[in-house]
Write an enzyme that holds these catalytic residues in place. Structure first.
Site, PDB file in Angstrom:
ATOM      1  N   ARG A  75      35.654  39.859   3.728  1.00 29.94           N
ATOM      2  CA  ARG A  75      36.052  40.938   2.816  1.00 29.94           C
ATOM      3  C   ARG A  75      36.922  41.987   3.503  1.00 29.94           C
ATOM      4  O   ARG A  75      36.874  43.162   3.159  1.00 29.94           O
ATOM      5  CB  ARG A  75      34.834  41.601   2.168  1.00 29.94           C
ATOM      6  CG  ARG A  75      34.059  40.682   1.244  1.00 29.94           C
ATOM      7  CD  ARG A  75      34.912  40.303   0.038  1.00 29.94           C
ATOM      8  NE  ARG A  75      34.190  39.473  -0.910  1.00 29.94           N
ATOM      9  CZ  ARG A  75      33.574  39.949  -1.993  1.00 29.94           C
ATOM     10  NH1 ARG A  75      33.608  41.215  -2.266  1.00 29.94           N
ATOM     11  NH2 ARG A  75      32.959  39.130  -2.800  1.00 29.94           N
TER      12      ARG A  75
ATOM     13  N   ARG B 138      38.209  46.913  -0.401  1.00 22.13           N
ATOM     14  CA  ARG B 138      38.128  48.304  -0.821  1.00 22.13           C
ATOM     15  C   ARG B 138      37.925  49.313   0.292  1.00 22.13           C
ATOM     16  O   ARG B 138      37.897  50.494   0.035  1.00 22.13           O
ATOM     17  CB  ARG B 138      37.027  48.425  -1.868  1.00 22.13           C
ATOM     18  CG  ARG B 138      37.342  47.560  -3.066  1.00 22.13           C
ATOM     19  CD  ARG B 138      36.101  47.151  -3.792  1.00 22.13           C
ATOM     20  NE  ARG B 138      35.287  46.251  -2.986  1.00 22.13           N
ATOM     21  CZ  ARG B 138      34.074  45.846  -3.314  1.00 22.13           C
ATOM     22  NH1 ARG B 138      33.524  46.280  -4.404  1.00 22.13           N
ATOM     23  NH2 ARG B 138      33.410  45.016  -2.542  1.00 22.13           N
TER      24      ARG B 138
ATOM     25  N   ARG C 284      46.047  47.646  -5.578  1.00 23.77           N
ATOM     26  CA  ARG C 284      45.225  47.210  -6.713  1.00 23.77           C
ATOM     27  C   ARG C 284      45.555  48.022  -7.967  1.00 23.77           C
ATOM     28  O   ARG C 284      45.548  47.479  -9.079  1.00 23.77           O
ATOM     29  CB  ARG C 284      43.748  47.351  -6.382  1.00 23.77           C
ATOM     30  CG  ARG C 284      42.835  46.663  -7.392  1.00 23.77           C
ATOM     31  CD  ARG C 284      41.393  47.101  -7.176  1.00 23.77           C
ATOM     32  NE  ARG C 284      40.408  46.328  -7.899  1.00 23.77           N
ATOM     33  CZ  ARG C 284      40.284  46.251  -9.210  1.00 23.77           C
ATOM     34  NH1 ARG C 284      41.156  46.851  -9.997  1.00 23.77           N
ATOM     35  NH2 ARG C 284      39.313  45.554  -9.765  1.00 23.77           N
TER      36      ARG C 284
ATOM     37  N   ASP D 251      39.630  34.937  -5.220  1.00 24.25           N
ATOM     38  CA  ASP D 251      38.181  34.990  -5.427  1.00 24.25           C
ATOM     39  C   ASP D 251      37.663  33.569  -5.580  1.00 24.25           C
ATOM     40  O   ASP D 251      38.414  32.665  -5.971  1.00 24.25           O
ATOM     41  CB  ASP D 251      37.816  35.823  -6.659  1.00 24.25           C
ATOM     42  CG  ASP D 251      36.373  36.295  -6.565  1.00 24.25           C
ATOM     43  OD1 ASP D 251      36.137  37.356  -5.988  1.00 24.25           O
ATOM     44  OD2 ASP D 251      35.479  35.567  -7.032  1.00 24.25           O
TER      45      ASP D 251
ATOM     46  N   TYR E  52      26.980  30.647 -10.660  1.00 26.37           N
ATOM     47  CA  TYR E  52      27.674  31.591 -11.555  1.00 26.37           C
ATOM     48  C   TYR E  52      27.992  30.946 -12.907  1.00 26.37           C
ATOM     49  O   TYR E  52      27.944  31.608 -13.947  1.00 26.37           O
ATOM     50  CB  TYR E  52      28.976  32.082 -10.909  1.00 26.37           C
ATOM     51  CG  TYR E  52      28.758  33.131  -9.855  1.00 26.37           C
ATOM     52  CD1 TYR E  52      28.385  34.427 -10.208  1.00 26.37           C
ATOM     53  CD2 TYR E  52      28.917  32.845  -8.502  1.00 26.37           C
ATOM     54  CE1 TYR E  52      28.179  35.402  -9.239  1.00 26.37           C
ATOM     55  CE2 TYR E  52      28.710  33.799  -7.534  1.00 26.37           C
ATOM     56  CZ  TYR E  52      28.339  35.088  -7.903  1.00 26.37           C
ATOM     57  OH  TYR E  52      28.125  36.041  -6.957  1.00 26.37           O
TER      58      TYR E  52
HETATM   59  O1  CP3 Z   1      37.466  38.272   2.228  1.00 24.37           O
HETATM   60  C1  CP3 Z   1      38.534  38.716   1.770  1.00 24.37           C
HETATM   61  O2  CP3 Z   1      39.004  39.786   2.130  1.00 24.37           O
HETATM   62  C2  CP3 Z   1      39.326  37.857   0.788  1.00 24.37           C
HETATM   63  C3  CP3 Z   1      39.064  38.086  -0.596  1.00 24.37           C
HETATM   64  C4  CP3 Z   1      37.755  37.679  -1.251  1.00 24.37           C
HETATM   65  C5  CP3 Z   1      37.306  38.289  -2.441  1.00 24.37           C
HETATM   66  N1  CP3 Z   1      36.208  37.615  -2.887  1.00 24.37           N
HETATM   67  C6  CP3 Z   1      37.958  39.416  -3.125  1.00 24.37           C
HETATM   68  C7  CP3 Z   1      37.166  40.304  -3.997  1.00 24.37           C
HETATM   69  C8  CP3 Z   1      36.836  36.659  -0.942  1.00 24.37           C
HETATM   70  C9  CP3 Z   1      36.792  35.729   0.252  1.00 24.37           C
HETATM   71  C10 CP3 Z   1      35.868  36.631  -1.994  1.00 24.37           C
HETATM   72  C11 CP3 Z   1      34.771  35.658  -2.056  1.00 24.37           C
HETATM   73  C12 CP3 Z   1      33.685  35.839  -3.034  1.00 24.37           C
HETATM   74  N2  CP3 Z   1      33.777  36.287  -4.324  1.00 24.37           N
HETATM   75  C13 CP3 Z   1      32.351  35.463  -2.795  1.00 24.37           C
HETATM   76  C14 CP3 Z   1      31.836  34.826  -1.524  1.00 24.37           C
HETATM   77  C15 CP3 Z   1      31.649  35.784  -0.413  1.00 24.37           C
HETATM   78  C16 CP3 Z   1      30.459  36.684  -0.569  1.00 24.37           C
HETATM   79  O3  CP3 Z   1      30.683  37.901  -0.614  1.00 24.37           O
HETATM   80  O4  CP3 Z   1      29.332  36.191  -0.586  1.00 24.37           O
HETATM   81  C17 CP3 Z   1      31.612  35.756  -3.958  1.00 24.37           C
HETATM   82  C18 CP3 Z   1      30.130  35.554  -4.174  1.00 24.37           C
HETATM   83  C19 CP3 Z   1      32.541  36.271  -4.932  1.00 24.37           C
HETATM   84  C20 CP3 Z   1      32.268  36.673  -6.332  1.00 24.37           C
HETATM   85  C21 CP3 Z   1      32.561  38.103  -6.546  1.00 24.37           C
HETATM   86  N3  CP3 Z   1      33.819  38.676  -6.517  1.00 24.37           N
HETATM   87  C22 CP3 Z   1      31.629  39.139  -6.832  1.00 24.37           C
HETATM   88  C23 CP3 Z   1      30.131  38.945  -6.931  1.00 24.37           C
HETATM   89  C24 CP3 Z   1      32.353  40.330  -6.972  1.00 24.37           C
HETATM   90  C25 CP3 Z   1      31.846  41.681  -7.383  1.00 24.37           C
HETATM   91  C26 CP3 Z   1      31.067  42.351  -6.327  1.00 24.37           C
HETATM   92  C27 CP3 Z   1      31.943  42.847  -5.194  1.00 24.37           C
HETATM   93  O5  CP3 Z   1      31.722  42.429  -4.071  1.00 24.37           O
HETATM   94  O6  CP3 Z   1      32.825  43.655  -5.484  1.00 24.37           O
HETATM   95  C28 CP3 Z   1      33.724  40.034  -6.721  1.00 24.37           C
HETATM   96  C29 CP3 Z   1      34.850  40.987  -6.752  1.00 24.37           C
HETATM   97  C30 CP3 Z   1      35.795  41.007  -5.618  1.00 24.37           C
HETATM   98  N4  CP3 Z   1      36.290  39.905  -4.982  1.00 24.37           N
HETATM   99  C31 CP3 Z   1      36.378  42.165  -5.052  1.00 24.37           C
HETATM  100  C32 CP3 Z   1      37.229  41.727  -4.028  1.00 24.37           C
HETATM  101  C33 CP3 Z   1      38.100  42.553  -3.128  1.00 24.37           C
HETATM  102  C34 CP3 Z   1      36.153  43.594  -5.532  1.00 24.37           C
HETATM  103  C35 CP3 Z   1      36.982  43.844  -6.721  1.00 24.37           C
HETATM  104  C36 CP3 Z   1      37.694  45.157  -6.702  1.00 24.37           C
HETATM  105  O7  CP3 Z   1      38.794  45.260  -6.139  1.00 24.37           O
HETATM  106  O8  CP3 Z   1      37.142  46.078  -7.305  1.00 24.37           O
END
Ligand code: CP3
Length: 339
Positions: free
Chosen positions: A25, A29, A38, A75, A151
């Site tokens: 991640r 953010r 964003r 994602d 999911y």
């Molecule tokens: O790692 C990175 O920087 C690359 C980008 C990336 C995102 N999601 C962007 C994102 C990666 C590798 C993911 C993977 C992801 N997405 C996983 C597996 C990794 C983990 O954390 O266990 C999972 C379970 C998801 C599903 C997901 N996406 C959820 C549950 C959420 C909401 C909760 C949260 O963490 O914000 C997201 C949203 C998401 N994916 C954001 C980002 C940057 C936040 C959205 C925003 O910009 O507000």
């Protein structure tokens, strides 16, 4: 070819001069620059589907934090969407699917995704590679089939994923059909990512930890193994299964190069269980980055002392939290790079 290929060498078990580091991640953010980019998209999904914006935030952590790899901004939920289940990302709540998988018909209606269905990801990879200009390698990724299935059945996050697990007890044949379709889609998708320029691939099995050992082998690792067999001949593969230390001995048999660890296992135990045939990645608690600099530096030293400098990629044990101070993150990256 690369100015810095430490992470590729570490993944392949080749000698490195210092430990490479990237952070799960990292494109996110914690960076004001990410928030600015964003804000130019209507919502999260439009953001992910815009190759220029996605490439831009992919590069930001390389420029700002100095990490040794970029990870493509996307994602894991793009695969369910490409298979026929659109989702929304609800602010401060997480993903939500309007339609979920409940029956054989729902599974039959899903399509097997092709790389072309996710062309926006391929375009983002190509743009990011161009902008990186061989400074560091680019990591592609996908969700592991079980985590995506979780999911697709629940329709959102869950503490227990009990509805998804119910499928294993009530409809095991359907569960396997669904997992097989997700697996085929993921293989097509990851082959596309590699063709577009991804230098290595990470699989995220974020919900591994809600399964028992036997179920994990039958419903998760079996499919991860198929993906590894298809992708590892092309590029190095990392498998990160959160809270799955109970299955590390089984994961050691996968055709993958690197195993990602969360913070609940100590490095020496992980090395004993996994043996010397894999690179280990991890595993600081992201909350450690709320600590003062002295503690962060001591943690970095302990990580490298415990894991060793070879066959090791420094990272966190899960993703960065949004309120972590980016200066502390940069300090941590610099500490590891200085060792
Ligand atoms: O790692 C990175 O920087 C690359 C980008 C990336 C995102 N999601 C962007 C994102 C990666 C590798 C993911 C993977 C992801 N997405 C996983 C597996 C990794 C983990 O954390 O266990 C999972 C379970 C998801 C599903 C997901 N996406 C959820 C549950 C959420 C909401 C909760 C949260 O963490 O914000 C997201 C949203 C998401 N994916 C954001 C980002 C940057 C936040 C959205 C925003 O910009 O507000």
């Amino acid at each position: 070819m690369y100015k810095n290929d430490l992470i590729l060498r570490a993944a392949k078990g080749e000698k490195v001069e210092r430990v490479p580091i990237w952070l799960m991640r990292q494109a996110g953010r914690i960076l004001p620059e990410y928030k600015a980019t964003r804000a130019r998209a209507k919502n999260f999904i439009e953001f992910v589907k815009n190759p220029e914006l996605a490439a831009e935030v992919t590069i930001q952590p390389v420029d700002i934090l100095g990490v040794d790899a970029a990870i493509i901004f996307s994602d894991i939920l793009v695969i369910p969407e490409a298979m026929g289940l659109p989702y929304q990302m609800i602010e401060a709540k997480g993903p939500n699917f309007e339609k979920t998988i409940q029956s054989k018909k729902d599974i039959d209606d899903l399509r097997i995704a092709e790389a072309g269905d996710l062309d926006y990801v391929m375009q983002a990879i190509k743009l990011a590679k161009k902008d990186l200009n061989n400074r560091v390698p680019l990591i592609g990724f996908a969700g592991a089939p079980w985590t995506l299935m979780a999911y697709m059945i629940e329709g959102s996050g869950s503490k227990t994923f009990s509805q998804a697990k119910k499928f294993f007890y009530q409809e095991p044949t359907l569960a396997h059909q669904l997992l097989e379709k997700i697996t085929q889609s993921t293989i097509n998708y990851l082959k596309g990512q590699v063709a577009a320029g991804a230098d290595m691939i990470q699989l995220f099995d974020s919900w591994a930890g809600v399964l028992g050992h036997d179920q994990y082998l039958e419903f998760s690792l079996k499919y991860i193994s198929k993906i590894c067999d298809a992708i590892e001949p092309l590029v190095p593969v990392t498998v990160f299964a959160k809270d799955a230390h109970f299955a590390l001995a089984d994961m050691a048999k996968l055709n993958c190069n690197t195993i990602g660890l969360d913070w609940t296992i100590n490095p020496q135990d992980a090395r004993i269980i996994i043996g010397n045939g894999k690179t280990l990645q991890g595993n600081a608690d992201p909350c450690m980055l709320y600590a003062d600099e002295k503690t962060i530096e001591a943690t970095a030293r302990k990580m490298v002392a415990d894991f060793g400098k070879q066959r090791y990629i420094a990272n966190l044990g899960h993703g960065l939290y949004p309120d972590i101070d980016k200066n502390k993150v940069k300090f941590f990256v610099d500490c590891i790079k200085g060792l």
